[in-house]
Design an enzyme around this catalytic site. Structure first.
Site, PDB file in Angstrom:
ATOM      1  N   GLY A  26      -2.250   4.013   3.099  1.00 10.07           N
ATOM      2  CA  GLY A  26      -3.239   3.813   2.040  1.00 10.07           C
ATOM      3  C   GLY A  26      -3.997   2.499   2.138  1.00 10.07           C
TER       4      GLY A  26
ATOM      5  CB  SER B 248      -0.873   0.018   1.254  1.00 12.84           C
ATOM      6  OG  SER B 248      -0.073   0.368   2.384  1.00 12.84           O
ATOM      7  CG  ASP B 249       1.337   5.999  -1.011  1.00 13.46           C
ATOM      8  OD1 ASP B 249       2.329   6.052  -0.244  1.00 13.46           O
ATOM      9  OD2 ASP B 249       1.074   6.917  -1.810  1.00 13.46           O
ATOM     10  CD1 TRP B 250       5.129   5.269   4.909  1.00 12.34           C
ATOM     11  CD2 TRP B 250       4.902   4.109   3.023  1.00 12.34           C
ATOM     12  NE1 TRP B 250       6.190   4.377   4.813  1.00 12.34           N
ATOM     13  CE2 TRP B 250       6.070   3.654   3.673  1.00 12.34           C
ATOM     14  CE3 TRP B 250       4.543   3.481   1.822  1.00 12.34           C
ATOM     15  CZ2 TRP B 250       6.886   2.650   3.150  1.00 12.34           C
ATOM     16  CZ3 TRP B 250       5.366   2.480   1.301  1.00 12.34           C
ATOM     17  CH2 TRP B 250       6.512   2.088   1.972  1.00 12.34           C
TER      18      TRP B 250
END
Ligand code: BGC
Length: 636
Positions: free
Chosen positions: A232, A228-230
């Site tokens: 996210g 995931s993005d941070w």
């Protein structure tokens, strides 16, 4: 122990724990099973490894590393070999700094010039983006370090980036927003990929089975780590179910507890968790097997390479009366605070703490130019530019040539914010106007990571665009101004006259829950060309100090060939660009689309035959057969 065997020994809770980070930057390891931790770090154009307190917004300083030119800059080189070499240098720094996976490159399509993160992305064109990203990935991974292209997918605005829903039709999704990732994945074979924050047609990217299973894994054969993005990850049970492996950063025990509970309650099949753990471990062991810790990298060599990369990416936009290149010993007045305090990288998670920093003022003497005068003309802060402009005008009056350094400042473009307009700061515009009133030999050198309006274009004789050139951007710019480097950059995005010309202007950025991609396929030049709308500078444009002639174009079943000659008296490079269109075809399409390119370096007078083959993307369009729910690819 082989990882399949490890899985059979692991407890449910331990397997669940592997699916979340250990902290902000590390994956979780289990020494009892021989599972190592991996260290992940931004970013796309230089390492940002934080030594002290961690954050993912670039707030806390990181260990010094080389700041290479940003992706928006290097894309102008259209040079895959250069991209690969940058990747290698990044990989070397990662080895030295103890980083196993680099969080980059970023390759979202520049749907609109105002996206605050455009400086971190390659192009408005998916083919060019994909090819450049694949090159970076190959370079990084040659060093045994994993690359993690991002942000997958349809993430073209910063406003409400963590919740926004990108509503996009199937064909646009596949042809514009996914093709770059497809090329990056198939040709670069990255060890990881980062999902974006947003939803795509209602489903968060990190929990999107269509994106992560059907397309990424099954269609493209991706077999690395999906992270995931941070911040996210919204529901990691859904994430794991849908094909995501790792939520980052750590959510404490929360993610793991949810996964464990879901398995116990039979909401998540343990076999699926085992599958994810297996895929995750396979890549972890691959990386830890290939990765080697090295001593400190050669700071000076890396700096010199950053300078080369930046100079090869500079775009010469205008050069009336052949004012450029400047002669050795030429007396120049230098105007603009950027000459002293350069603008060379963007803000946010990609912010690099440089190993050294060239400025125009500290490098001009070595360039052979004679600095007759310097005036800041403006400052980043404060509104006191009346006097600053007056002083600059005084300097400009007496100079043979005036070099004005202008563009977008740090507040104008940044991760997390989209720009409000496409202009450069008003004080820069006023300065250019005022100086050009009193001197007819004005050269504007631009620093900006994204497209800007240039209503002052006809007031100045020359314009050189350095984009965001990294820590050696200033000396690279001087190399081009003095002719040490013959500019070979070609724009990787269109420069419309005004923001009002941009196709998505009326509904960008999406301000409510959704962002509707109503312009469909007609992004950038695909729109301007199709509707025959003039632009200030088109996609693919850039001048040189030499001239090139094209001849003997041949089109065969397998591709095109032509002979290119450097007809001037200086060595130089050009980019041969192949566009394909189908006038009168049955399926609507943009008038023409980039389907191949080749960077060519030629000595003065040299000629060469160039061949550009047709590939699987050359004629295809992608349609969705509603009856079967299956994606189909067709070519005509
Ligand atoms: C950014 C990513 C970055 C991550 C870690 C996020 O805010 O969107 O691009 O890699 O932070 O710093």
């Amino acid at each position: 122990m082989k990882y399949q065997e490890i899985i059979s020994h692991m407890k449910l809770g331990e397997k669940a724990e592997l699916m979340s980070g250990k902290d902000t930057w590390r994956t979780k390891g289990f020494s009892e099973y021989g599972i190592p931790e991996l260290f992940l770090s931004d970013g796309p154009h230089g390492l940002r490894k934080q030594a002290g307190a961690s954050d993912h917004l670039g707030l806390n300083a990181s260990i010094p590393a080389t700041c290479f030119p940003t992706a928006a800059t290097v894309a102008n080189s259209w040079d895959e070999d250069l991209g690969e070499k940058i990747g290698e240098y990044l990989g070397e720094e990662a080895q030295a700094l103890g980083v196993h996976i680099i969080l980059g490159p970023g390759l979202n399509v520049k749907r609109n010039p105002l996206c605050g993160r455009n400086f971190e992305y390659f192009s408005e064109d998916p083919y060019l983006s994909g090819k450049m990203a694949a090159a970076y990935i190959r370079g990084i991974q040659k060093k045994g370090v994993g690359a993690c292209p991002k942000h997958f997918a349809v993430n073209s605005q910063e406003l409400r980036r963590m919740s926004n829903n990108s509503v996009v039709d199937e064909r646009t999704l596949r042809e514009i927003y996914l093709t770059g990732f497809e090329i990056a994945v198939k040709e670069g074979k990255p060890k990881a990929i980062m999902t974006s924050y947003n939803r795509i047609n209602g489903v968060y990217a990190n929990e999107n089975p269509y994106l992560l299973q059907d397309i990424l894994k099954k269609d493209w054969g991706f077999d690395g780590i999906v992270m995931s993005d941070w911040g996210g990850s919204n529901d990691h049970v859904e994430g794991v179910q849908s094909g995501s492996h790792l939520e980052m950063p750590s959510t404490g025990k929360m993610g793991a507890c949810q996964i464990e509970r879901a398995v116990k309650k039979k909401h998540l099949d343990e076999n699926i968790l085992d599958e994810r753990v297996g895929e995750f471990l396979k890549t972890v062991f691959q990386i830890s097997g290939e990765w080697k810790k090295t001593e400190m990298f050669d700071v000076e060599e890396h700096h010199q390479f950053a300078r080369k990369a930046a100079s090869e990416s500079v775009v010469l936009l205008k050069n009336e009366d052949k004012l450029l290149p400047l002669r050795h010993g030429e007396k120049v007045a230098v105007i603009g605070e950027f000459a002293d305090i350069p603008r060379y990288q963007g803000a946010g998670s990609s912010l690099v703490n440089t190993t050294m920093l060239d400025t125009i003022l500290n490098s001009i003497e070595k360039s052979g130019l004679d600095l007759a005068a310097y005036a800041p003309g403006y400052t980043r802060k404060g509104n006191e530019n009346g006097n600053l402009i007056k002083n600059a005008v005084k300097m400009a009056q007496n100079a043979g040539v005036v070099l004005v350094f202008a563009g977008l400042d740090e507040n104008s473009e940044s991760e997390g914010l989209d720009r409000e307009h496409m202009r450069i700061p008003q004080k820069h515009t006023e300065l250019i106007h005022a100086v050009s009133e009193v001197n007819e030999n004005v050269i504007v050198a631009l620093s900006a990571g994204a497209v800007v309006e240039m209503p002052w274009e006809d007031k100045v004789k020359a314009i050189v665009h350095g984009y965001l050139g990294g820590q050696a951007g200033a000396s690279a710019m001087l190399d081009v101004l003095t002719g040490v480097v013959n500019p070979g950059g070609r724009l990787s995005e269109s420069y419309p006259f005004f923001y009002e010309d941009v196709p998505s202007r009326r509904y960008y950025p999406g301000k409510e829950k959704t962002s509707e991609y109503r312009e469909g396929l007609y992004v950038g030049y695909r729109y301007y060309d199709t509707v025959e709308k003039g632009v200030r500078y088109p996609f693919g444009y850039g001048l040189s100090y030499t001239t090139f002639a094209y001849a003997d174009l041949e089109i065969k079943e397998t591709g095109v060939s032509l002979v290119i000659t450097n007809t001037g008296n200086q060595d130089g490079s050009d980019v041969v660009q192949m566009y394909i269109g189908l006038p009168g075809g049955e399926v609507f399409r943009p008038k023409k689309e980039l389907k191949g390119f080749r960077k060519v370096f030629l000595k003065a007078g040299e000629r060469r035959k160039i061949e550009i083959p047709f590939d699987d993307k050359a004629f295809r369009f992608l349609i969705h057969l509603l009856e079967s729910g299956k994606q189909k690819q067709e070519s005509i």
